[in-house]
Enzyme design. Structure first.
Site, PDB file in Angstrom:
ATOM      1  N   GLU A  43      12.447  -0.554   1.783  1.00  9.49           N
ATOM      2  CA  GLU A  43      11.325  -0.421   0.453  1.00  9.49           C
ATOM      3  C   GLU A  43      10.141   0.262   0.936  1.00  9.49           C
ATOM      4  O   GLU A  43       9.510  -0.498   1.988  1.00  9.49           O
ATOM      5  CB  GLU A  43      11.184  -1.671  -0.177  1.00  9.49           C
ATOM      6  N   GLU A  68       4.909  -1.158   4.408  1.00 13.08           N
ATOM      7  CA  GLU A  68       3.539  -1.440   3.668  1.00 13.08           C
ATOM      8  C   GLU A  68       2.345  -0.859   4.541  1.00 13.08           C
ATOM      9  O   GLU A  68       2.323  -1.275   5.730  1.00 13.08           O
ATOM     10  CB  GLU A  68       3.367  -2.829   3.155  1.00 13.08           C
ATOM     11  N   ASP A  95       2.065   4.149   7.441  1.00 16.53           N
ATOM     12  CA  ASP A  95       2.030   4.985   6.292  1.00 16.53           C
ATOM     13  C   ASP A  95       3.538   5.650   6.145  1.00 16.53           C
ATOM     14  O   ASP A  95       4.019   6.367   7.099  1.00 16.53           O
ATOM     15  CB  ASP A  95       0.882   6.153   6.299  1.00 16.53           C
ATOM     16  N   ASP A 117       2.082   3.823  -6.187  1.00 21.87           N
ATOM     17  CA  ASP A 117       1.010   4.076  -6.987  1.00 21.87           C
ATOM     18  C   ASP A 117       1.102   5.668  -7.595  1.00 21.87           C
ATOM     19  O   ASP A 117       1.617   6.293  -7.056  1.00 21.87           O
ATOM     20  CB  ASP A 117      -0.171   4.220  -5.796  1.00 21.87           C
ATOM     21  N   LYS A 121      -4.442  12.061 -10.764  1.00 26.40           N
ATOM     22  CA  LYS A 121      -5.040  13.506 -10.600  1.00 26.40           C
ATOM     23  C   LYS A 121      -4.212  14.414  -9.707  1.00 26.40           C
ATOM     24  O   LYS A 121      -3.653  14.187  -8.849  1.00 26.40           O
ATOM     25  CB  LYS A 121      -6.475  13.113  -9.810  1.00 26.40           C
ATOM     26  N   THR A 191      10.526  -6.963  -9.188  1.00 25.03           N
ATOM     27  CA  THR A 191       9.613  -6.809  -8.054  1.00 25.03           C
ATOM     28  C   THR A 191       8.127  -7.574  -8.671  1.00 25.03           C
ATOM     29  O   THR A 191       8.217  -8.067  -9.848  1.00 25.03           O
ATOM     30  CB  THR A 191       9.242  -5.443  -7.814  1.00 25.03           C
ATOM     31  N   GLU A 192       7.194  -7.807  -8.058  1.00 25.70           N
ATOM     32  CA  GLU A 192       6.138  -8.344  -8.540  1.00 25.70           C
ATOM     33  C   GLU A 192       5.466  -7.837  -9.661  1.00 25.70           C
ATOM     34  O   GLU A 192       5.062  -8.125 -10.970  1.00 25.70           O
ATOM     35  CB  GLU A 192       5.182  -8.714  -7.679  1.00 25.70           C
ATOM     36  N   TYR A 193       5.469  -6.123  -9.322  1.00 28.27           N
ATOM     37  CA  TYR A 193       5.015  -5.436 -10.262  1.00 28.27           C
ATOM     38  C   TYR A 193       5.618  -5.448 -11.670  1.00 28.27           C
ATOM     39  O   TYR A 193       5.115  -5.391 -12.683  1.00 28.27           O
ATOM     40  CB  TYR A 193       4.320  -4.206  -9.922  1.00 28.27           C
ATOM     41  N   GLU A 194       6.988  -5.647 -11.626  1.00 28.31           N
ATOM     42  CA  GLU A 194       7.691  -5.520 -12.687  1.00 28.31           C
ATOM     43  C   GLU A 194       7.665  -6.746 -13.499  1.00 28.31           C
ATOM     44  O   GLU A 194       7.735  -6.541 -14.637  1.00 28.31           O
ATOM     45  CB  GLU A 194       9.318  -5.220 -12.065  1.00 28.31           C
TER      46      GLU A 194
HETATM   47  N1  SAM Z   1       6.636  -2.604  -4.545  1.00 28.95           N
HETATM   48  C1  SAM Z   1       5.598  -3.700  -5.043  1.00 28.95           C
HETATM   49  C2  SAM Z   1       6.178  -4.150  -6.300  1.00 28.95           C
HETATM   50  O1  SAM Z   1       6.852  -3.300  -7.179  1.00 28.95           O
HETATM   51  O2  SAM Z   1       5.587  -5.293  -6.699  1.00 28.95           O
HETATM   52  C3  SAM Z   1       4.241  -3.348  -4.826  1.00 28.95           C
HETATM   53  C4  SAM Z   1       3.643  -2.428  -5.690  1.00 28.95           C
HETATM   54  S1  SAM Z   1       2.143  -1.604  -5.219  1.00 28.95           S
HETATM   55  C5  SAM Z   1       1.434  -0.908  -6.960  1.00 28.95           C
HETATM   56  C6  SAM Z   1       2.200  -0.139  -4.262  1.00 28.95           C
HETATM   57  C7  SAM Z   1       2.150  -0.567  -2.780  1.00 28.95           C
HETATM   58  O3  SAM Z   1       2.442   0.522  -2.114  1.00 28.95           O
HETATM   59  C8  SAM Z   1       0.820  -0.826  -2.523  1.00 28.95           C
HETATM   60  O4  SAM Z   1       0.716  -2.066  -1.651  1.00 28.95           O
HETATM   61  C9  SAM Z   1       0.326   0.264  -1.483  1.00 28.95           C
HETATM   62  O5  SAM Z   1      -0.200   0.067  -0.355  1.00 28.95           O
HETATM   63  C10 SAM Z   1       1.702   0.823  -1.050  1.00 28.95           C
HETATM   64  N2  SAM Z   1       1.798   2.106  -0.673  1.00 28.95           N
HETATM   65  C11 SAM Z   1       1.526   3.315  -1.440  1.00 28.95           C
HETATM   66  N3  SAM Z   1       1.722   4.451  -0.781  1.00 28.95           N
HETATM   67  C12 SAM Z   1       2.173   4.001   0.492  1.00 28.95           C
HETATM   68  C13 SAM Z   1       2.662   4.610   1.633  1.00 28.95           C
HETATM   69  N4  SAM Z   1       2.187   6.237   1.732  1.00 28.95           N
HETATM   70  N5  SAM Z   1       2.914   4.087   2.594  1.00 28.95           N
HETATM   71  C14 SAM Z   1       3.067   2.720   2.717  1.00 28.95           C
HETATM   72  N6  SAM Z   1       2.783   2.054   1.554  1.00 28.95           N
HETATM   73  C15 SAM Z   1       2.410   2.600   0.703  1.00 28.95           C
END
Ligand code: SAM
Length: 213
Positions: A43, A68, A95, A117, A121, A191-194
């Site tokens: 993930e 993450e 990353d 995310d 933009k 997921t948490e956000y879902e």
């Molecule tokens: N997947 C989880 C959920 O659905 O509940 C968390 C969603 S949260 C909006 C998005 C997460 O992706 C954030 O914690 C962010 O730090 C991470 N993230 C975004 N771009 C990333 C990247 N390029 N590499 C690693 N993590 C990333």
């Protein structure tokens, strides 16, 4: 996701048995990390990791890696991980754009992108996890039958992805704009956000795609 600097987060992650340090050294040898040759699923952007830990509990025959990039967010996942008996999950604080330095070609069976995310933009489009730059990274590491599974509540990001994915030479094999009222919901793990967005009445979009036509 709102980010707070948590003092000691980097140190906790650097000394955690659940986080792989220097993951580039494991490239091509992830089966040795897990001690078996089960398929590997990742993930990207796991947040606090509820989704992936639930999958790991219910699929002991699959190996999971949560990625993450923020230590303060990953730390919360580690606290939860410590309360579970699991042998099939590790985390990386990196990353996702560096994944091709960490996984060998064909080493990964599935990549989950959950509530990534949106980067609304245009000038930030390259940061979207379904942008051509990220798709080419996934393509390098996915196995022959490998897939991405992408869920979002964000209609604009979903519309963008429905275009960006085929334009990059991938095939979208299935999609829905209302997951919870679609046959694709079978076996869905929230997921948490879902949980948060669907409790607000927002429909959840999902697509599954594979490299190639
Ligand atoms: N997947 C989880 C959920 O659905 O509940 C968390 C969603 S949260 C909006 C998005 C997460 O992706 C954030 O914690 C962010 O730090 C991470 N993230 C975004 N771009 C990333 C990247 N390029 N590499 C690693 N993590 C990333």
């Amino acid at each position: 996701m709102r980010l707070r600097h948590i003092p000691g987060a980097e140190e906790a992650i650097a000394s955690s048995p659940y986080v792989i340090q220097d993951p580039e050294l494991k490239k091509g040898a992830w089966n040795q990390v897990f001690g078996n040759s089960h398929p590997i699923e990742i993930e990207v952007g796991m947040g606090k990791g509820r989704f992936l830990m639930e999958l790991a509990l219910s699929h002991p025959d699959v190996n999971y890696i949560g990625i993450e990039r923020y230590s303060s967010v990953l730390l919360k996942g580690l606290q939860k991980r410590a309360r579970l008996e699991l042998a099939n999950i590790f985390f990386l604080c990196i990353d996702a754009r560096d994944m091709a330095d960490i996984f060998a070609p064909g080493e990964v069976s599935r990549i989950y992108l959950n509530f990534s995310d949106p980067w609304p933009k245009d000038r930030h489009a390259k940061r979207r996890l379904t942008s051509p730059a990220f798709l080419s990274v996934y393509e390098k590491i996915l196995s022959d039958q490998g897939q991405i599974e992408f869920k979002t509540d964000n209609q604009d990001l979903f519309a963008y992805s429905l275009e960006s994915i085929p334009s990059a030479g991938w095939t979208i094999t299935e999609y829905t704009r209302d997951l919870h009222n679609s046959p694709m919901v079978l076996g869905n793990v929230m997921t948490e956000y879902e949980t948060k967005f669907s409790s607000l009445g927002k429909p959840i979009c999902k697509l599954i795609a594979r490299p190639g036509r």
